[in-house]
Design a protein around this motif. Structure first.
Motif, PDB file in Angstrom:
ATOM      1  N   THR A 112      68.181 -56.221  13.995  1.00 13.03           N
ATOM      2  CA  THR A 112      66.954 -56.763  14.567  1.00 13.03           C
ATOM      3  C   THR A 112      65.755 -56.122  13.871  1.00 13.03           C
ATOM      4  OG1 THR A 112      66.749 -55.049  16.257  1.00 13.03           O
ATOM      5  CG2 THR A 112      68.156 -56.938  16.780  1.00 13.03           C
ATOM      6  N   ASP A 113      64.580 -56.524  14.298  1.00  7.16           N
ATOM      7  CA  ASP A 113      63.352 -55.962  13.722  1.00  7.16           C
ATOM      8  C   ASP A 113      63.193 -54.483  14.048  1.00  7.16           C
ATOM      9  OD1 ASP A 113      62.726 -58.419  12.679  1.00  7.16           O
ATOM     10  OD2 ASP A 113      61.381 -58.991  14.323  1.00  7.16           O
ATOM     11  N   ALA A 114      64.009 -53.990  14.999  1.00  5.47           N
ATOM     12  CA  ALA A 114      63.930 -52.570  15.356  1.00  5.47           C
ATOM     13  C   ALA A 114      64.515 -51.673  14.273  1.00  5.47           C
ATOM     14  CB  ALA A 114      64.655 -52.319  16.674  1.00  5.47           C
ATOM     15  N   CYS A 115      65.263 -52.243  13.325  1.00  9.66           N
ATOM     16  CA  CYS A 115      65.877 -51.452  12.257  1.00  9.66           C
ATOM     17  C   CYS A 115      64.805 -50.771  11.412  1.00  9.66           C
ATOM     18  CB  CYS A 115      66.744 -52.347  11.382  1.00  9.66           C
ATOM     19  SG  CYS A 115      67.455 -51.524   9.939  1.00  9.66           S
ATOM     20  N   THR A 116      64.964 -49.463  11.205  1.00 11.72           N
ATOM     21  CA  THR A 116      64.010 -48.693  10.398  1.00 11.72           C
ATOM     22  C   THR A 116      64.500 -48.467   8.971  1.00 11.72           C
ATOM     23  OG1 THR A 116      64.959 -46.578  11.098  1.00 11.72           O
ATOM     24  CG2 THR A 116      63.180 -47.499  12.464  1.00 11.72           C
ATOM     25  N   GLY A 117      65.730 -48.948   8.675  1.00 16.46           N
ATOM     26  CA  GLY A 117      66.262 -48.754   7.321  1.00 16.46           C
ATOM     27  C   GLY A 117      66.697 -47.329   7.056  1.00 16.46           C
ATOM     28  N   CYS A 118      67.093 -46.593   8.092  1.00 16.42           N
ATOM     29  CA  CYS A 118      67.463 -45.181   7.904  1.00 16.42           C
ATOM     30  C   CYS A 118      68.753 -45.016   7.096  1.00 16.42           C
ATOM     31  CB  CYS A 118      67.588 -44.489   9.253  1.00 16.42           C
ATOM     32  SG  CYS A 118      69.014 -45.018  10.241  1.00 16.42           S
ATOM     33  N   GLY A 119      69.608 -46.035   7.107  1.00 17.33           N
ATOM     34  CA  GLY A 119      70.834 -45.985   6.313  1.00 17.33           C
ATOM     35  C   GLY A 119      71.989 -45.229   6.957  1.00 17.33           C
ATOM     36  N   LYS A 120      71.822 -44.811   8.201  1.00 17.64           N
ATOM     37  CA  LYS A 120      72.900 -44.069   8.863  1.00 17.64           C
ATOM     38  C   LYS A 120      74.175 -44.899   8.934  1.00 17.64           C
ATOM     39  CE  LYS A 120      74.104 -41.694  13.193  1.00 17.64           C
ATOM     40  NZ  LYS A 120      73.653 -41.323  14.570  1.00 17.64           N
ATOM     41  N   CYS A 121      74.050 -46.183   9.199  1.00 12.88           N
ATOM     42  CA  CYS A 121      75.217 -47.053   9.304  1.00 12.88           C
ATOM     43  C   CYS A 121      75.974 -47.133   7.986  1.00 12.88           C
ATOM     44  CB  CYS A 121      74.803 -48.444   9.777  1.00 12.88           C
ATOM     45  SG  CYS A 121      73.534 -49.238   8.761  1.00 12.88           S
ATOM     46  N   ALA A 122      75.249 -47.243   6.882  1.00 11.07           N
ATOM     47  CA  ALA A 122      75.893 -47.344   5.568  1.00 11.07           C
ATOM     48  C   ALA A 122      76.577 -46.037   5.191  1.00 11.07           C
ATOM     49  CB  ALA A 122      74.861 -47.731   4.514  1.00 11.07           C
ATOM     50  N   ARG A 123      75.934 -44.922   5.475  1.00  9.34           N
ATOM     51  CA  ARG A 123      76.527 -43.625   5.135  1.00  9.34           C
ATOM     52  C   ARG A 123      77.777 -43.331   5.958  1.00  9.34           C
ATOM     53  NH1 ARG A 123      71.062 -42.298   5.492  1.00  9.34           N
ATOM     54  NH2 ARG A 123      71.372 -41.286   7.519  1.00  9.34           N
ATOM     55  N   GLY A 124      77.808 -43.818   7.189  1.00  9.85           N
ATOM     56  CA  GLY A 124      78.897 -43.453   8.081  1.00  9.85           C
ATOM     57  C   GLY A 124      80.076 -44.392   8.100  1.00  9.85           C
ATOM     58  N   CYS A 125      79.948 -45.578   7.527  1.00  7.50           N
ATOM     59  CA  CYS A 125      81.012 -46.569   7.622  1.00  7.50           C
ATOM     60  C   CYS A 125      82.279 -46.072   6.926  1.00  7.50           C
ATOM     61  CB  CYS A 125      80.575 -47.891   6.991  1.00  7.50           C
ATOM     62  SG  CYS A 125      81.871 -49.160   7.034  1.00  7.50           S
ATOM     63  N   PRO A 126      83.395 -45.924   7.643  1.00  3.05           N
ATOM     64  CA  PRO A 126      84.619 -45.419   7.013  1.00  3.05           C
ATOM     65  C   PRO A 126      85.214 -46.377   5.993  1.00  3.05           C
ATOM     66  CG  PRO A 126      85.057 -46.116   9.269  1.00  3.05           C
ATOM     67  CD  PRO A 126      83.574 -46.157   9.090  1.00  3.05           C
ATOM     68  N   GLN A 127      84.856 -47.651   6.077  1.00  3.18           N
ATOM     69  CA  GLN A 127      85.361 -48.653   5.136  1.00  3.18           C
ATOM     70  C   GLN A 127      84.413 -48.905   3.975  1.00  3.18           C
ATOM     71  OE1 GLN A 127      88.566 -48.562   5.960  1.00  3.18           O
ATOM     72  NE2 GLN A 127      88.688 -50.733   5.439  1.00  3.18           N
ATOM     73  N   LYS A 128      83.288 -48.206   3.959  1.00  2.58           N
ATOM     74  CA  LYS A 128      82.264 -48.420   2.927  1.00  2.58           C
ATOM     75  C   LYS A 128      81.891 -49.900   2.849  1.00  2.58           C
ATOM     76  CE  LYS A 128      83.989 -44.466   0.280  1.00  2.58           C
ATOM     77  NZ  LYS A 128      84.523 -43.977  -1.008  1.00  2.58           N
ATOM     78  N   ASN A 129      81.786 -50.500   4.027  1.00  7.18           N
ATOM     79  CA  ASN A 129      81.551 -51.939   4.132  1.00  7.18           C
ATOM     80  C   ASN A 129      80.080 -52.293   4.215  1.00  7.18           C
ATOM     81  OD1 ASN A 129      82.611 -54.688   4.574  1.00  7.18           O
ATOM     82  ND2 ASN A 129      81.751 -54.477   6.634  1.00  7.18           N
ATOM     83  N   ILE A 130      79.220 -51.281   4.329  1.00  2.64           N
ATOM     84  CA  ILE A 130      77.793 -51.529   4.513  1.00  2.64           C
ATOM     85  C   ILE A 130      77.016 -50.978   3.325  1.00  2.64           C
ATOM     86  CG2 ILE A 130      75.816 -51.226   6.058  1.00  2.64           C
ATOM     87  CD1 ILE A 130      77.825 -50.592   8.309  1.00  2.64           C
ATOM     88  N   THR A 131      76.200 -51.788   2.747  1.00  9.18           N
ATOM     89  CA  THR A 131      75.314 -51.362   1.661  1.00  9.18           C
ATOM     90  C   THR A 131      73.864 -51.595   2.096  1.00  9.18           C
ATOM     91  OG1 THR A 131      75.496 -53.557   0.631  1.00  9.18           O
ATOM     92  CG2 THR A 131      77.013 -51.834  -0.146  1.00  9.18           C
ATOM     93  N   MET A 132      72.956 -50.951   1.416  1.00 11.28           N
ATOM     94  CA  MET A 132      71.535 -51.119   1.725  1.00 11.28           C
ATOM     95  C   MET A 132      70.880 -51.966   0.645  1.00 11.28           C
ATOM     96  SD  MET A 132      71.156 -49.488   4.590  1.00 11.28           S
ATOM     97  CE  MET A 132      69.366 -49.393   4.761  1.00 11.28           C
ATOM     98  N   ALA A 133      70.111 -52.959   1.075  1.00  7.72           N
ATOM     99  CA  ALA A 133      69.376 -53.820   0.142  1.00  7.72           C
ATOM    100  C   ALA A 133      67.995 -54.078   0.721  1.00  7.72           C
ATOM    101  CB  ALA A 133      70.117 -55.136  -0.077  1.00  7.72           C
ATOM    102  N   ASN A 134      66.986 -53.768  -0.051  1.00  3.99           N
ATOM    103  CA  ASN A 134      65.596 -53.944   0.394  1.00  3.99           C
ATOM    104  C   ASN A 134      65.329 -53.206   1.704  1.00  3.99           C
ATOM    105  OD1 ASN A 134      64.981 -55.714  -1.814  1.00  3.99           O
ATOM    106  ND2 ASN A 134      65.975 -57.391  -0.681  1.00  3.99           N
ATOM    107  N   GLY A 135      65.960 -52.035   1.828  1.00  2.00           N
ATOM    108  CA  GLY A 135      65.714 -51.196   2.992  1.00  2.00           C
ATOM    109  C   GLY A 135      66.433 -51.621   4.251  1.00  2.00           C
ATOM    110  N   LYS A 136      67.367 -52.574   4.153  1.00  2.00           N
ATOM    111  CA  LYS A 136      68.105 -53.048   5.321  1.00  2.00           C
ATOM    112  C   LYS A 136      69.610 -53.061   5.010  1.00  2.00           C
ATOM    113  CE  LYS A 136      64.363 -53.982   7.733  1.00  2.00           C
ATOM    114  NZ  LYS A 136      64.010 -53.225   8.951  1.00  2.00           N
ATOM    115  N   PRO A 137      70.451 -52.880   6.027  1.00  2.26           N
ATOM    116  CA  PRO A 137      71.896 -52.907   5.794  1.00  2.26           C
ATOM    117  C   PRO A 137      72.415 -54.316   5.557  1.00  2.26           C
ATOM    118  CG  PRO A 137      71.447 -52.570   8.117  1.00  2.26           C
ATOM    119  CD  PRO A 137      70.126 -52.509   7.421  1.00  2.26           C
ATOM    120  N   VAL A 138      73.397 -54.401   4.673  1.00  2.00           N
ATOM    121  CA  VAL A 138      74.089 -55.656   4.392  1.00  2.00           C
ATOM    122  C   VAL A 138      75.564 -55.425   4.715  1.00  2.00           C
ATOM    123  CG1 VAL A 138      74.730 -57.358   2.649  1.00  2.00           C
ATOM    124  CG2 VAL A 138      72.462 -56.277   2.579  1.00  2.00           C
TER     125      VAL A 138
END
Length: 292
Positions: A191-217
């Motif tokens: 949602t718009d509440a996302c600050t782009g901190c990247g915690k989700c991408a760093r923590g994903c055990p499957q490395k399934n999340i990447t950051m693009a333009n400051g948002k998770p993909v």
């Protein structure tokens, strides 16, 4: 004695339990190694150890897919290593026993001796949020059981796995979750509440999340551990068709445990039975011994 803990843990419940067991073993003089199961993780040869613990949260009456894939990578057993399964789930239902069936089959084909399983109830990371009082009582129940059950595993005791035909069937049917989560995971959004901190991408055990333009993909290898949505500091991740079950934010395990009257209505009798069985054992530091 040497032991290896191979553990998959999304939001930390299974890790919390397995590390408590490992602490008991370390205090007993066991040399322990700890491996986090995830994409491209290390695979230590169990044949170099006396005990192997495989820890996982129950996903739809099964072990998570990364655990199955990890076991497939293990070498054939050539020694006397004894294997114990340690699992966590949000409710003490008998159907969760079937989660060991496919694990048992995979390990047996490789020559490993699965000596037993231990099931600990910990608070949900999806479906609904338990109260902190429930979380505290769940953790207290684990702390009561772990010293005695850790000794059982160290002594090499064999416990019959509860994987009857009906539980096997239910587990097999619900294994559809594995490919389904790959598709569902692609629909995760922020949602718009996302600050782009990247915690989700760093923590994903499957490395399934990447950051693009400051948002998770979100990619196509999600396994439904929901570490991303549970741990998002802004509660900004929507988990597709499962969003009605989303739980966000860590639990406080250190508070006052819920009383029987405060136990949630869902599976109420099963929870109370589980708690009372655990309460036959003393809390560490209380003294005394387990009730027979």
């Amino acid at each position: 004695m040497r032991a290896v803990f191979n553990v998959f843990s999304g939001t930390g419940n299974t890790d919390k339990v397995c590390r408590a067991i490992m602490a008991e073993w370390t205090d007993a003089g066991v040399e322990c190694k700890y491996v986090h199961i995830g994409k491209d993780c290390e695979v230590r040869d169990p044949n170099k150890f006396d005990r192997m613990v495989i820890g996982y949260p129950v996903h739809a009456f099964n072990a998570p897919q990364p655990v199955f894939e990890f076991v497939k990578k293990l070498p054939q057993c050539s020694g006397g290593v004894l294997v114990y399964l340690v699992k966590t789930s949000g409710e003490p239902l008998g159907l969760n026993d079937g989660s060991c069936a496919h694990m048992y089959d995979l390990l047996r084909k490789k020559g490993y001796k699965v000596c037993g399983e231990y099931h600990y109830v910990m608070p949900y990371n999806m479906i609904f949020r338990h109260s902190d009082g429930m979380a505290a009582r769940m953790w207290q129940a684990a702390l009561r059981r772990i010293p005695s059950e850790s000794r059982e595993m160290l002594e090499g005791r064999v416990k019959k796995l509860k994987k009857g035909p009906f539980k096997r069937l239910v587990s097999f049917i619900f294994r559809i979750e594995h490919p389904a989560m790959h598709m569902i995971g692609k629909s995760f959004k922020v949602t718009d509440a996302c600050t782009g901190c990247g915690k989700c991408a760093r923590g994903c055990p499957q490395k399934n999340i990447t950051m693009a333009n400051g948002k998770p993909v979100f990619g196509g290898h999600c396994v439904g551990c929901v570490k991303c949505s549970f741990g998002c500091p802004e509660g900004a991740i929507k988990i597709g068709v499962l969003n009605g079950w989303r739980v966000n934010g860590s639990y406080d395990f250190s508070g006052v445990p819920a009383t029987d009257d405060e136990v949630c209505r869902y599976c109420r009798r099963s929870y109370i039975k589980y708690f009372r069985e655990a309460e036959k054992y003393p809390l560490p530091g209380e003294g005394g011994k387990a009730a027979e």
